[in-house]
Design a protein around this motif. Structure first.
Motif, mmCIF file in Angstrom:
data_model
loop_
_atom_site.group_PDB
_atom_site.id
_atom_site.type_symbol
_atom_site.label_atom_id
_atom_site.label_comp_id
_atom_site.label_asym_id
_atom_site.label_seq_id
_atom_site.Cartn_x
_atom_site.Cartn_y
_atom_site.Cartn_z
ATOM 1 N N ALA A 1 0.828 -1.205 0.000
ATOM 2 C CA ALA A 1 0.000 0.000 0.000
ATOM 3 C C ALA A 1 0.865 1.259 0.000
ATOM 4 N N ARG A 2 1.927 1.254 0.799
ATOM 5 C CA ARG A 2 2.842 2.402 0.812
ATOM 6 C C ARG A 2 3.430 2.640 -0.579
ATOM 7 N N SER A 3 3.893 1.577 -1.203
ATOM 8 C CA SER A 3 4.500 1.706 -2.533
ATOM 9 C C SER A 3 3.487 2.160 -3.575
ATOM 10 N N THR B 1 -8.666 13.423 -4.868
ATOM 11 C CA THR B 1 -8.879 12.120 -5.503
ATOM 12 C C THR B 1 -9.512 11.111 -4.545
ATOM 13 N N THR B 2 -10.574 10.465 -5.005
ATOM 14 C CA THR B 2 -11.121 9.313 -4.301
ATOM 15 C C THR B 2 -10.342 8.072 -4.746
ATOM 16 N N ILE B 3 -9.860 7.300 -3.782
ATOM 17 C CA ILE B 3 -9.079 6.099 -4.071
ATOM 18 C C ILE B 3 -10.003 4.886 -4.077
ATOM 19 N N ILE B 4 -9.905 4.081 -5.138
ATOM 20 C CA ILE B 4 -10.669 2.844 -5.240
ATOM 21 C C ILE B 4 -9.694 1.693 -5.401
ATOM 22 N N GLU B 5 -9.945 0.599 -4.702
ATOM 23 C CA GLU B 5 -9.093 -0.582 -4.843
ATOM 24 C C GLU B 5 -9.928 -1.848 -4.845
ATOM 25 N N SER B 6 -9.541 -2.803 -5.667
ATOM 26 C CA SER B 6 -10.127 -4.150 -5.638
ATOM 27 C C SER B 6 -9.234 -5.023 -4.773
ATOM 28 N N SER B 7 -9.850 -5.735 -3.830
ATOM 29 C CA SER B 7 -9.049 -6.430 -2.825
ATOM 30 C C SER B 7 -9.871 -7.508 -2.150
ATOM 31 N N SER B 8 -9.164 -8.519 -1.630
ATOM 32 C CA SER B 8 -9.835 -9.511 -0.784
ATOM 33 C C SER B 8 -9.738 -9.136 0.685
ATOM 34 N N GLY B 9 -9.188 -7.971 0.986
ATOM 35 C CA GLY B 9 -9.205 -7.496 2.357
ATOM 36 C C GLY B 9 -7.976 -6.794 2.860
ATOM 37 N N THR C 1 -5.026 -5.727 1.568
ATOM 38 C CA THR C 1 -4.536 -4.550 0.850
ATOM 39 C C THR C 1 -5.454 -3.369 1.095
ATOM 40 N N ALA C 2 -6.760 -3.634 1.102
ATOM 41 C CA ALA C 2 -7.718 -2.562 1.339
ATOM 42 C C ALA C 2 -7.571 -1.972 2.737
ATOM 43 N N VAL C 3 -7.312 -2.806 3.731
ATOM 44 C CA VAL C 3 -7.089 -2.304 5.093
ATOM 45 C C VAL C 3 -5.898 -1.339 5.090
ATOM 46 N N SER C 4 -4.803 -1.756 4.466
ATOM 47 C CA SER C 4 -3.590 -0.930 4.458
ATOM 48 C C SER C 4 -3.785 0.335 3.632
ATOM 49 N N GLU C 5 -4.472 0.239 2.505
ATOM 50 C CA GLU C 5 -4.708 1.432 1.690
ATOM 51 C C GLU C 5 -5.651 2.408 2.393
ATOM 52 N N ALA C 6 -6.630 1.877 3.128
ATOM 53 C CA ALA C 6 -7.515 2.760 3.905
ATOM 54 C C ALA C 6 -6.708 3.555 4.922
ATOM 55 N N TYR C 7 -5.718 2.910 5.521
ATOM 56 C CA TYR C 7 -4.832 3.571 6.494
ATOM 57 C C TYR C 7 -4.100 4.740 5.839
ATOM 58 N N ILE D 1 -13.451 -6.143 7.050
ATOM 59 C CA ILE D 1 -14.393 -5.075 6.701
ATOM 60 C C ILE D 1 -14.438 -4.025 7.814
ATOM 61 N N ARG D 2 -14.458 -4.471 9.047
ATOM 62 C CA ARG D 2 -14.504 -3.536 10.173
ATOM 63 C C ARG D 2 -13.221 -2.715 10.267
ATOM 64 N N GLN D 3 -12.076 -3.335 9.937
ATOM 65 C CA GLN D 3 -10.824 -2.592 9.975
ATOM 66 C C GLN D 3 -10.783 -1.504 8.905
ATOM 67 N N ILE D 4 -11.283 -1.822 7.717
ATOM 68 C CA ILE D 4 -11.352 -0.820 6.643
ATOM 69 C C ILE D 4 -12.222 0.345 7.083
ATOM 70 N N GLU D 5 -13.361 0.045 7.670
ATOM 71 C CA GLU D 5 -14.261 1.089 8.144
ATOM 72 C C GLU D 5 -13.642 1.860 9.305
ATOM 73 N N PHE D 6 -12.853 1.184 10.139
ATOM 74 C CA PHE D 6 -12.165 1.859 11.241
ATOM 75 C C PHE D 6 -11.249 2.971 10.719
ATOM 76 N N TYR D 7 -10.592 2.712 9.591
ATOM 77 C CA TYR D 7 -9.697 3.712 9.003
ATOM 78 C C TYR D 7 -10.430 4.720 8.118
#
Length: 353
Positions: free
Chosen positions: A57-59, A74-82, A84-90, A112-118
């Motif tokens: 996600a950093r890279s 910019t709104t960021i959109i990512e396709s992920s099984s979880g 990567t999305a958690v890290s990108e949300a951060y 899902i909850r972690q993504i929403e947490f960020y």
């Protein structure tokens, strides 16, 4: 704020976050049955967002910002099984950007909850094969940027430079009895990490070999064997984070020395066994990695070889309490894991696998 000023501030925030994060640990497993062969886990669960995908996600954010694809609106959109999305949300929250994760409905509730947490939003689809087109549609509709980890994972990481995962592993191994690993074992999600490892090994002219282990319901190994880039399947991998229904652009077969399939039941059994060794839970991709590493270590021992084998602990098992650590889910999805636990016990006791 002008665009150059925002870019400078954004990169500064990401670099400062990197400086606040210590390197991840290299954990040696004590396995008397594998005398002469040292087995290590690179523990990526200690990143701020709890997984190997923090590096990716950093890279990806740095790559997108420096390419001019992302700005302060910019709104960021990512396709992920979880993960990567958690890290990108951060990182999106770090930069004050909206984030939407497009994920299969089967993604664990904890992720899902972690993504929403960020501060991210989760946009769920029925099947993993639908995440690509839906991410592109949302990016166009919202005038946002689709990060597309599956295309850019191998491009965004500097595999020659310092601070990538390969460089970290070899630096940490310097004081070990066998400092240059005989094998590194990795499973493919995007294929970006295996590409980084394989390229680095070649660039540094090391004798280490790279083994990539694929779960069931994934086309990566079939592509490795056949060379048919058009391969697809209509099922999703049961091992979150790895295995894909199509060949991803970041998967580079030419850097791989060996590839093998690990049954999902073996992967789940391995993380339950590992908990008895480490005293904590790991995610299922770690089980796939470690089972492959145990196979290789067993083969080395059978040939009277000595050396070291390194693989990755990708994330914590706390994210999978409702799946991989739930007996009902295990019984319904992968079946009886006891035969695999028996095989693992035979291996580590010196009987063999």
């Amino acid at each position: 704020m002008n665009s150059h000023h925002w870019v400078n501030e954004a990169i500064g925030k990401i670099e400062a976050d990197f400086q606040r994060s210590a390197d991840t640990h290299l954990v040696r497993l004590d396995l008397p049955g594998l005398n002469g062969i040292d087995l290590y886990l690179k523990d990526e669960s200690t990143h701020p967002t709890g997984s190997l995908k923090h590096r990716l996600a950093r890279s990806l954010f740095l790559y997108a910002i420096c390419n001019g694809w992302v700005n302060q609106n910019t709104t960021i959109i990512e396709s992920s099984s979880g993960s990567t999305a958690v890290s990108e949300a951060y990182f999106a929250r770090l930069l004050g950007l909206p984030f939407i994760a497009v994920m299969p409905r089967s993604t664990s509730i904890h992720k899902i909850r972690q993504i929403e947490f960020y501060g991210g939003q989760c946009h769920l689809v029925s099947c993993s094969s639908e995440i690509y087109a839906e991410s592109q549609r949302l990016a166009k509709e919202l005038n946002g940027h689709y990060m597309d980890q599956f295309t850019y994972a191998e491009r965004a990481t500097d595999w020659r430079g310092n601070n990538n995962i390969a460089d970290s592993i070899f630096r940490q191994m310097r004081a070990e009895p066998h400092p240059v690993p005989s094998w590194i074992v990795m499973s493919p999600g995007t294929g970006g990490t295996s590409a980084t490892l394989g390229r680095y090994i070649r660039y540094q002219r090391l004798d280490t070999q790279l083994c990539v282990v694929d779960p069931e319901h994934s086309v990566f190994m079939d592509y490795y064997l056949s060379g048919d880039i058009s391969l697809t399947i209509d099922r999703s991998s049961r091992i979150e984070g790895i295995g894909r229904p199509r060949v991803e652009p970041s998967f580079i077969p030419g850097v791989i020395d060996d590839m093998r399939r690990v049954p999902d039941a073996a992967a789940i059994a391995t993380i339950h066994w590992l908990e008895t060794i480490l005293g904590r839970k790991a995610g299922p991709s770690t089980g796939t990695n470690l089972y492959g590493a145990l196979q290789i270590a067993s083969e080395m021992r059978a040939c009277s070889e000595e050396g070291s084998v390194v693989t990755l602990l990708c994330d914590s098992g706390e994210r999978y309490l409702d799946t991989c650590y739930n007996p009902d889910w295990i019984a319904a999805q992968v079946g009886d894991i006891q035969p695999w636990l028996t095989k693992i016990s035979q291996l580590v006791s010196g009987v063999g696998l």
